[in-house]
Design a protein around this motif. Structure first.
Motif, mmCIF file in Angstrom:
data_model
loop_
_atom_site.group_PDB
_atom_site.id
_atom_site.type_symbol
_atom_site.label_atom_id
_atom_site.label_comp_id
_atom_site.label_asym_id
_atom_site.label_seq_id
_atom_site.Cartn_x
_atom_site.Cartn_y
_atom_site.Cartn_z
ATOM 1 N N GLY A 1 0.940 -1.558 0.118
ATOM 2 C CA GLY A 1 -0.148 -0.041 -0.205
ATOM 3 C C GLY A 1 1.163 1.051 0.426
ATOM 4 O O GLY A 1 0.499 2.560 -0.560
ATOM 5 N N PHE A 2 1.673 1.411 0.937
ATOM 6 C CA PHE A 2 2.737 2.738 1.462
ATOM 7 C C PHE A 2 3.707 2.625 -0.219
ATOM 8 O O PHE A 2 4.005 4.108 -0.771
ATOM 9 C CB PHE A 2 3.917 2.311 1.866
ATOM 10 C CG PHE A 2 4.916 3.205 2.075
ATOM 11 C CD1 PHE A 2 4.447 4.448 2.126
ATOM 12 C CD2 PHE A 2 5.771 2.760 1.989
ATOM 13 C CE1 PHE A 2 5.688 5.631 1.780
ATOM 14 C CE2 PHE A 2 7.339 3.772 1.713
ATOM 15 C CZ PHE A 2 7.153 4.953 2.045
ATOM 16 N N TYR A 3 3.738 1.707 -0.969
ATOM 17 C CA TYR A 3 4.569 1.545 -2.211
ATOM 18 C C TYR A 3 3.840 2.292 -3.189
ATOM 19 O O TYR A 3 4.560 2.730 -3.941
ATOM 20 C CB TYR A 3 5.443 0.139 -2.874
ATOM 21 C CG TYR A 3 5.839 0.584 -4.109
ATOM 22 C CD1 TYR A 3 7.218 0.462 -4.270
ATOM 23 C CD2 TYR A 3 5.425 -0.420 -5.224
ATOM 24 C CE1 TYR A 3 8.142 0.982 -4.958
ATOM 25 C CE2 TYR A 3 6.015 -0.341 -6.929
ATOM 26 C CZ TYR A 3 7.285 0.665 -6.492
ATOM 27 O OH TYR A 3 8.297 0.042 -7.960
ATOM 28 N N MET A 4 2.654 1.900 -3.474
ATOM 29 C CA MET A 4 1.083 2.085 -4.831
ATOM 30 C C MET A 4 1.556 3.359 -4.792
ATOM 31 O O MET A 4 1.156 4.289 -5.529
ATOM 32 C CB MET A 4 0.190 1.059 -4.096
ATOM 33 C CG MET A 4 0.277 -0.382 -5.248
ATOM 34 S SD MET A 4 0.514 -0.513 -6.902
ATOM 35 C CE MET A 4 -0.377 0.551 -7.481
ATOM 36 N N ILE A 5 1.143 4.602 -3.161
ATOM 37 C CA ILE A 5 0.994 5.521 -2.849
ATOM 38 C C ILE A 5 2.065 6.039 -3.205
ATOM 39 O O ILE A 5 2.161 7.591 -4.290
ATOM 40 C CB ILE A 5 0.609 5.732 -1.462
ATOM 41 C CG1 ILE A 5 -0.962 4.987 -1.310
ATOM 42 C CG2 ILE A 5 0.104 7.376 -1.377
ATOM 43 C CD1 ILE A 5 -1.764 5.350 -2.131
ATOM 44 N N ALA A 6 3.199 5.619 -2.560
ATOM 45 C CA ALA A 6 4.636 7.002 -3.150
ATOM 46 C C ALA A 6 5.073 6.672 -4.283
ATOM 47 O O ALA A 6 5.464 6.872 -4.903
ATOM 48 C CB ALA A 6 5.566 6.272 -1.506
ATOM 49 N N GLN A 7 5.168 5.323 -5.093
ATOM 50 C CA GLN A 7 5.781 5.084 -6.272
ATOM 51 C C GLN A 7 4.856 5.271 -7.271
ATOM 52 O O GLN A 7 4.868 5.050 -8.549
ATOM 53 C CB GLN A 7 6.868 4.142 -6.164
ATOM 54 C CG GLN A 7 8.496 4.675 -5.365
ATOM 55 C CD GLN A 7 8.893 5.412 -5.493
ATOM 56 O OE1 GLN A 7 8.581 5.722 -7.048
ATOM 57 N NE2 GLN A 7 9.048 6.965 -4.854
ATOM 58 N N GLY A 8 4.296 3.320 -7.237
ATOM 59 C CA GLY A 8 3.083 2.871 -8.219
ATOM 60 C C GLY A 8 1.932 4.390 -8.735
ATOM 61 O O GLY A 8 1.810 4.380 -10.098
ATOM 62 N N SER A 9 1.513 4.993 -8.165
ATOM 63 C CA SER A 9 0.666 5.921 -8.482
ATOM 64 C C SER A 9 1.311 6.610 -9.421
ATOM 65 O O SER A 9 0.882 7.185 -10.782
ATOM 66 C CB SER A 9 -0.381 6.650 -7.400
ATOM 67 O OG SER A 9 -0.891 5.825 -7.385
ATOM 68 N N LEU A 10 2.429 7.236 -9.501
ATOM 69 C CA LEU A 10 2.680 8.043 -9.808
ATOM 70 C C LEU A 10 3.711 7.920 -10.787
ATOM 71 O O LEU A 10 3.578 8.508 -12.525
ATOM 72 C CB LEU A 10 4.497 8.750 -9.488
ATOM 73 C CG LEU A 10 3.703 9.927 -8.432
ATOM 74 C CD1 LEU A 10 5.138 10.304 -7.056
ATOM 75 C CD2 LEU A 10 3.058 10.915 -7.924
ATOM 76 N N ILE A 11 3.980 6.309 -11.453
ATOM 77 C CA ILE A 11 4.617 5.738 -12.459
ATOM 78 C C ILE A 11 2.874 5.439 -13.624
ATOM 79 O O ILE A 11 3.753 5.845 -14.863
ATOM 80 C CB ILE A 11 5.310 4.246 -12.034
ATOM 81 C CG1 ILE A 11 6.296 4.402 -11.317
ATOM 82 C CG2 ILE A 11 5.164 3.779 -13.564
ATOM 83 C CD1 ILE A 11 7.213 2.782 -10.848
ATOM 84 N N ALA A 12 1.600 4.646 -12.666
ATOM 85 C CA ALA A 12 0.484 5.177 -13.581
ATOM 86 C C ALA A 12 0.216 5.669 -14.044
ATOM 87 O O ALA A 12 -0.432 6.441 -15.077
ATOM 88 C CB ALA A 12 -0.499 4.072 -12.831
ATOM 89 N N PHE A 13 0.358 7.358 -13.096
ATOM 90 C CA PHE A 13 -0.009 8.347 -14.250
ATOM 91 C C PHE A 13 1.027 8.949 -15.181
ATOM 92 O O PHE A 13 0.780 9.398 -15.951
ATOM 93 C CB PHE A 13 0.085 9.847 -13.087
ATOM 94 C CG PHE A 13 -0.716 9.692 -12.198
ATOM 95 C CD1 PHE A 13 -2.385 8.758 -11.843
ATOM 96 C CD2 PHE A 13 -0.405 10.554 -10.819
ATOM 97 C CE1 PHE A 13 -2.870 9.024 -11.087
ATOM 98 C CE2 PHE A 13 -1.537 9.988 -9.062
ATOM 99 C CZ PHE A 13 -2.726 9.403 -9.813
ATOM 100 N N VAL A 14 2.059 8.645 -15.448
ATOM 101 C CA VAL A 14 3.292 9.153 -16.146
ATOM 102 C C VAL A 14 2.527 7.707 -17.271
ATOM 103 O O VAL A 14 2.731 8.237 -18.678
ATOM 104 C CB VAL A 14 5.067 9.057 -15.866
ATOM 105 C CG1 VAL A 14 5.525 9.203 -17.216
ATOM 106 C CG2 VAL A 14 4.670 9.830 -14.822
ATOM 107 N N VAL A 15 2.539 6.574 -17.421
ATOM 108 C CA VAL A 15 1.782 5.890 -18.038
ATOM 109 C C VAL A 15 0.572 6.347 -18.619
ATOM 110 O O VAL A 15 0.586 6.229 -19.887
ATOM 111 C CB VAL A 15 2.114 4.413 -17.924
ATOM 112 C CG1 VAL A 15 1.138 3.574 -18.542
ATOM 113 C CG2 VAL A 15 2.998 4.049 -17.404
ATOM 114 N N LEU A 16 -0.504 6.780 -18.246
ATOM 115 C CA LEU A 16 -1.224 7.438 -18.643
ATOM 116 C C LEU A 16 -1.131 8.617 -19.607
ATOM 117 O O LEU A 16 -1.837 8.954 -20.443
ATOM 118 C CB LEU A 16 -2.370 7.669 -17.379
ATOM 119 C CG LEU A 16 -2.528 6.233 -16.998
ATOM 120 C CD1 LEU A 16 -4.068 6.341 -15.674
ATOM 121 C CD2 LEU A 16 -4.084 5.580 -17.994
#
Length: 90
Positions: free
Chosen positions: A54-69
């Motif tokens: 959960g921490f990883y998804m908030i700190a890094q995963g969501s940001l990576i997903a936004f860039v990919v989007l």
């Protein structure tokens, strides 16, 4: 069929594809921005690279997903523009 109605049909199909792409990207954005953060508690039971998931998804995963989007939306919109003759000349 007149040229005006053909032009209108092409324009309508162009905007329909553009609208559908925008809705898809916004839905995925909402998923990564709002849904994933609400699941942090249950995701923290799993670890990833030594961090709670959960921490990883908030700190890094969501940001990576936004860039990919952003990349996906730009790439797909360029394809739609080229398909309907609205693309940039190179």
């Amino acid at each position: 069929m007149s040229a005006e109605s053909t032009t209108t049909d092409v324009r309508d199909r162009y905007w329909q594809k553009t609208r559908n792409l925008t809705i898809l990207v916004l839905a995925l954005w909402v998923f990564f921005a709002l849904i994933i953060p609400t699941l942090v508690g249950s995701l923290n039971n799993v670890t990833f690279l030594g961090f709670p998931l959960g921490f990883y998804m908030i700190a890094q995963g969501s940001l990576i997903a936004f860039v990919v989007l952003i990349w996906f939306q730009n790439w797909r919109q360029d394809s739609i523009d080229d398909e309907f003759g609205f693309g940039e000349e190179e």
